[in-house]
Scaffold this motif. Structure first.
Motif, PDB file in Angstrom:
ATOM      1  N   LEU A 147       0.832  -1.200   0.000  1.00  0.00           N
ATOM      2  CA  LEU A 147       0.000   0.000   0.000  1.00  0.00           C
ATOM      3  C   LEU A 147       0.868   1.252   0.000  1.00  0.00           C
ATOM      4  O   LEU A 147       1.860   1.328   0.717  1.00  0.00           O
ATOM      5  N   GLU A 148       0.469   2.224  -0.791  1.00  0.00           N
ATOM      6  CA  GLU A 148       1.157   3.510  -0.826  1.00  0.00           C
ATOM      7  C   GLU A 148       0.413   4.573  -0.030  1.00  0.00           C
ATOM      8  O   GLU A 148       1.019   5.401   0.644  1.00  0.00           O
ATOM      9  N   GLU A 149      -0.913   4.546  -0.110  1.00  0.00           N
ATOM     10  CA  GLU A 149      -1.712   5.527   0.628  1.00  0.00           C
ATOM     11  C   GLU A 149      -3.155   5.032   0.750  1.00  0.00           C
ATOM     12  O   GLU A 149      -3.716   4.513  -0.205  1.00  0.00           O
ATOM     13  N   VAL A 150      -3.723   5.187   1.949  1.00  0.00           N
ATOM     14  CA  VAL A 150      -5.132   4.867   2.188  1.00  0.00           C
ATOM     15  C   VAL A 150      -5.753   6.034   2.945  1.00  0.00           C
ATOM     16  O   VAL A 150      -5.245   6.441   3.993  1.00  0.00           O
ATOM     17  N   THR A 151      -6.858   6.568   2.395  1.00  0.00           N
ATOM     18  CA  THR A 151      -7.552   7.683   3.031  1.00  0.00           C
ATOM     19  C   THR A 151      -9.033   7.364   3.136  1.00  0.00           C
ATOM     20  O   THR A 151      -9.667   6.948   2.163  1.00  0.00           O
ATOM     21  N   TYR A 152      -9.570   7.561   4.326  1.00  0.00           N
ATOM     22  CA  TYR A 152     -11.013   7.457   4.533  1.00  0.00           C
ATOM     23  C   TYR A 152     -11.568   8.852   4.763  1.00  0.00           C
ATOM     24  O   TYR A 152     -11.055   9.616   5.588  1.00  0.00           O
ATOM     25  N   THR A 153     -12.629   9.191   4.027  1.00  0.00           N
ATOM     26  CA  THR A 153     -13.313  10.469   4.193  1.00  0.00           C
ATOM     27  C   THR A 153     -14.745  10.209   4.629  1.00  0.00           C
ATOM     28  O   THR A 153     -15.489   9.489   3.952  1.00  0.00           O
ATOM     29  N   GLY A 154     -15.123  10.771   5.763  1.00  0.00           N
ATOM     30  CA  GLY A 154     -16.492  10.685   6.252  1.00  0.00           C
ATOM     31  C   GLY A 154     -17.168  12.032   6.068  1.00  0.00           C
ATOM     32  O   GLY A 154     -16.716  13.050   6.598  1.00  0.00           O
ATOM     33  N   ARG A 155     -18.249  12.042   5.318  1.00  0.00           N
ATOM     34  CA  ARG A 155     -18.951  13.294   4.987  1.00  0.00           C
ATOM     35  C   ARG A 155     -20.409  13.172   5.436  1.00  0.00           C
ATOM     36  O   ARG A 155     -21.111  12.236   5.063  1.00  0.00           O
ATOM     37  N   LYS A 156     -20.846  14.141   6.248  1.00  0.00           N
ATOM     38  CA  LYS A 156     -22.222  14.121   6.751  1.00  0.00           C
ATOM     39  C   LYS A 156     -22.831  15.519   6.648  1.00  0.00           C
ATOM     40  O   LYS A 156     -22.114  16.524   6.637  1.00  0.00           O
ATOM     41  N   PRO A 157     -24.176  15.602   6.635  1.00  0.00           N
ATOM     42  CA  PRO A 157     -24.810  16.911   6.779  1.00  0.00           C
ATOM     43  C   PRO A 157     -24.376  17.549   8.099  1.00  0.00           C
ATOM     44  O   PRO A 157     -24.134  16.834   9.079  1.00  0.00           O
ATOM     45  N   GLN A 224     -27.012  14.853   1.669  1.00  0.00           N
ATOM     46  CA  GLN A 224     -28.328  14.457   2.156  1.00  0.00           C
ATOM     47  C   GLN A 224     -28.244  13.306   3.156  1.00  0.00           C
ATOM     48  O   GLN A 224     -29.098  13.182   4.029  1.00  0.00           O
ATOM     49  N   ARG A 225     -27.220  12.477   3.008  1.00  0.00           N
ATOM     50  CA  ARG A 225     -27.020  11.343   3.903  1.00  0.00           C
ATOM     51  C   ARG A 225     -25.542  11.230   4.235  1.00  0.00           C
ATOM     52  O   ARG A 225     -24.716  11.986   3.714  1.00  0.00           O
ATOM     53  N   ASN A 226     -25.197  10.276   5.091  1.00  0.00           N
ATOM     54  CA  ASN A 226     -23.800  10.032   5.429  1.00  0.00           C
ATOM     55  C   ASN A 226     -23.080   9.390   4.248  1.00  0.00           C
ATOM     56  O   ASN A 226     -23.573   8.412   3.675  1.00  0.00           O
ATOM     57  N   LEU A 227     -21.924   9.933   3.904  1.00  0.00           N
ATOM     58  CA  LEU A 227     -21.131   9.411   2.794  1.00  0.00           C
ATOM     59  C   LEU A 227     -19.806   8.876   3.330  1.00  0.00           C
ATOM     60  O   LEU A 227     -19.104   9.553   4.085  1.00  0.00           O
ATOM     61  N   HIS A 228     -19.474   7.654   2.923  1.00  0.00           N
ATOM     62  CA  HIS A 228     -18.206   7.025   3.297  1.00  0.00           C
ATOM     63  C   HIS A 228     -17.384   6.812   2.030  1.00  0.00           C
ATOM     64  O   HIS A 228     -17.871   6.202   1.070  1.00  0.00           O
ATOM     65  N   GLU A 229     -16.168   7.308   2.022  1.00  0.00           N
ATOM     66  CA  GLU A 229     -15.307   7.183   0.840  1.00  0.00           C
ATOM     67  C   GLU A 229     -13.947   6.618   1.247  1.00  0.00           C
ATOM     68  O   GLU A 229     -13.330   7.101   2.195  1.00  0.00           O
ATOM     69  N   VAL A 230     -13.507   5.612   0.531  1.00  0.00           N
ATOM     70  CA  VAL A 230     -12.195   5.008   0.760  1.00  0.00           C
ATOM     71  C   VAL A 230     -11.380   5.161  -0.522  1.00  0.00           C
ATOM     72  O   VAL A 230     -11.806   4.703  -1.591  1.00  0.00           O
ATOM     73  N   SER A 231     -10.233   5.813  -0.425  1.00  0.00           N
ATOM     74  CA  SER A 231      -9.332   5.993  -1.567  1.00  0.00           C
ATOM     75  C   SER A 231      -8.030   5.262  -1.293  1.00  0.00           C
ATOM     76  O   SER A 231      -7.449   5.401  -0.208  1.00  0.00           O
ATOM     77  N   VAL A 232      -7.584   4.480  -2.285  1.00  0.00           N
ATOM     78  CA  VAL A 232      -6.419   3.608  -2.097  1.00  0.00           C
ATOM     79  C   VAL A 232      -5.466   3.764  -3.274  1.00  0.00           C
ATOM     80  O   VAL A 232      -5.894   3.787  -4.437  1.00  0.00           O
ATOM     81  N   ARG A 233      -4.180   3.862  -2.953  1.00  0.00           N
ATOM     82  CA  ARG A 233      -3.126   3.752  -3.963  1.00  0.00           C
ATOM     83  C   ARG A 233      -2.222   2.607  -3.537  1.00  0.00           C
ATOM     84  O   ARG A 233      -1.768   2.546  -2.388  1.00  0.00           O
ATOM     85  N   SER A 234      -1.960   1.678  -4.466  1.00  0.00           N
ATOM     86  CA  SER A 234      -1.144   0.515  -4.135  1.00  0.00           C
ATOM     87  C   SER A 234      -0.401   0.040  -5.364  1.00  0.00           C
ATOM     88  O   SER A 234      -0.641   0.520  -6.476  1.00  0.00           O
ATOM     89  N   ALA A 235       0.484  -0.930  -5.164  1.00  0.00           N
ATOM     90  CA  ALA A 235       1.238  -1.494  -6.284  1.00  0.00           C
ATOM     91  C   ALA A 235       0.338  -2.297  -7.221  1.00  0.00           C
ATOM     92  O   ALA A 235       0.658  -2.462  -8.400  1.00  0.00           O
ATOM     93  N   ALA A 236      -0.790  -2.779  -6.720  1.00  0.00           N
ATOM     94  CA  ALA A 236      -1.688  -3.607  -7.543  1.00  0.00           C
ATOM     95  C   ALA A 236      -2.769  -2.792  -8.226  1.00  0.00           C
ATOM     96  O   ALA A 236      -3.141  -3.071  -9.362  1.00  0.00           O
ATOM     97  N   ALA A 237      -3.299  -1.781  -7.524  1.00  0.00           N
ATOM     98  CA  ALA A 237      -4.433  -1.028  -8.077  1.00  0.00           C
ATOM     99  C   ALA A 237      -4.623   0.266  -7.304  1.00  0.00           C
ATOM    100  O   ALA A 237      -4.304   0.348  -6.113  1.00  0.00           O
ATOM    101  N   ASN A 238      -5.169   1.258  -8.011  1.00  0.00           N
ATOM    102  CA  ASN A 238      -5.636   2.486  -7.382  1.00  0.00           C
ATOM    103  C   ASN A 238      -7.147   2.521  -7.522  1.00  0.00           C
ATOM    104  O   ASN A 238      -7.690   2.229  -8.593  1.00  0.00           O
ATOM    105  N   PHE A 239      -7.867   2.852  -6.454  1.00  0.00           N
ATOM    106  CA  PHE A 239      -9.317   2.909  -6.563  1.00  0.00           C
ATOM    107  C   PHE A 239      -9.908   3.794  -5.475  1.00  0.00           C
ATOM    108  O   PHE A 239      -9.285   4.060  -4.444  1.00  0.00           O
ATOM    109  N   THR A 240     -11.119   4.247  -5.752  1.00  0.00           N
ATOM    110  CA  THR A 240     -11.914   5.008  -4.784  1.00  0.00           C
ATOM    111  C   THR A 240     -13.319   4.426  -4.770  1.00  0.00           C
ATOM    112  O   THR A 240     -13.924   4.226  -5.822  1.00  0.00           O
ATOM    113  N   ILE A 241     -13.828   4.140  -3.577  1.00  0.00           N
ATOM    114  CA  ILE A 241     -15.165   3.590  -3.407  1.00  0.00           C
ATOM    115  C   ILE A 241     -15.945   4.507  -2.482  1.00  0.00           C
ATOM    116  O   ILE A 241     -15.451   4.886  -1.416  1.00  0.00           O
ATOM    117  N   GLN A 242     -17.161   4.871  -2.891  1.00  0.00           N
ATOM    118  CA  GLN A 242     -18.001   5.755  -2.083  1.00  0.00           C
ATOM    119  C   GLN A 242     -19.358   5.110  -1.843  1.00  0.00           C
ATOM    120  O   GLN A 242     -19.978   4.583  -2.766  1.00  0.00           O
TER     121      GLN A 242
END
Length: 275
Positions: A147-157, A224-242
């Motif tokens: 893993l190179e970087e992992v960030t979790y973002t929690g977004r709420k009203p 409008q609702r709670n949003l959970h976002e996970v962003s990942v950078r790694s040697a295998a794949a980079n992805f963001t899931i919300q």
């Protein structure tokens, strides 16, 4: 698996039982619920609601010894951090797999070490479902590549942050644009904002660890609702899931996804094909 134990009889347990009663290939042999003495009637009402569609035998227990004597093959915790600390090691030491949804309790190193030791002594597993967040399977796979970087973002009203430390940092009612009020590690987030501890800790334990996983918490009047976002950078794949989470109707502070995540873990122990 034919015998299930559940700690708690609140909104989370209700979601789990509702999903199981509908999706089980056949009713379980037995379900036992562990609650404090003052909540026995609540537990009885919850089990009565789902009845034989859930299990042939249904019991409410108010002491742990009787609960464990029911010989569940797995126990699902649906009652919060205190329940993990109070009952977790005893369940594991008794040789019973423990499914913990209140993963934020494991941000405390001593608690995690105690549960790991109990699991080793009991020859069983401590299982952590994804809960309110997604992508932990991909994160766990990417971890093996580096893993190179992992960030979790929690977004709420903004008003969803009432009752937290955010109230001391922002005028929540007056916000007109998205505002980041916390940036730090998953361990710091779990300590300072326990309402987000479960998601932040789950992402951290699946990936880069509590001290290397970055967390951002945002008050956003456009959400409008709670949003959970996970962003990942790694040697295998980079992805963001919300994920945009919907609250439990019986307990708005509980994510519906979290309860269904527990139910999925139970169903994977019952079905011939687990996915």
């Amino acid at each position: 698996m034919r015998r299930l134990g559940v700690i708690g009889a609140g909104g989370m347990a209700e979601t789990v039982f509702s999903a199981l009663a509908e999706a089980l290939p056949a009713p379980l042999e037995a379900v036992s619920v562990l609650v404090p003495p003052g909540s026995a009637d609540k537990g009885e009402a919850l089990l009565a609601r789902f009845g034989a569609a859930l299990a042939a035998s249904r019991s409410v227990r108010t002491d742990r010894a009787t609960f464990l004597a029911d010989a569940p093959e797995a126990v699902a915790e649906c009652a919060g951090h205190g329940a993990v600390r109070e009952h977790g090691d005893a369940v594991l030491a008794a040789g019973i797999d423990l499914i913990v949804i209140s993963v934020g309790a494991l941000a405390d190193d001593a608690t995690l070490a105690r549960l790991e030791a109990a699991a080793a002594a009991g020859g069983v597993r401590l299982v952590l479902p994804a809960g309110a967040v997604g992508g932990l399977d991909a994160l766990g796979a990417a971890k093996l590549s580096g893993l190179e970087e992992v960030t979790y973002t929690g977004r709420k009203p903004p008003l969803a942050w009432r009752g937290t430390a955010a109230e001391r940092l922002l005028d929540l009612a007056a916000l007109t644009e998205a505002t980041i009020f916390f940036e730090g590690t998953a361990r710091e987030a779990a300590t300072q904002f326990p309402q987000n501890a479960n998601v932040a800790a789950a992402v951290a334990l699946a990936g880069a660890g509590l001290d290397s996983t970055r967390v951002r918490l945002v008050a956003d009047p456009g959400a409008q609702r709670n949003l959970h976002e996970v962003s990942v950078r790694s040697a295998a794949a980079n992805f963001t899931i919300q994920l945009e989470g919907r609250p439990s109707p019986s307990n708005p502070k509980t994510s519906l996804t979290a309860g269904y995540s527990v139910a999925r873990e139970v169903l994977n122990r019952v079905r011939k094909v687990a996915i």
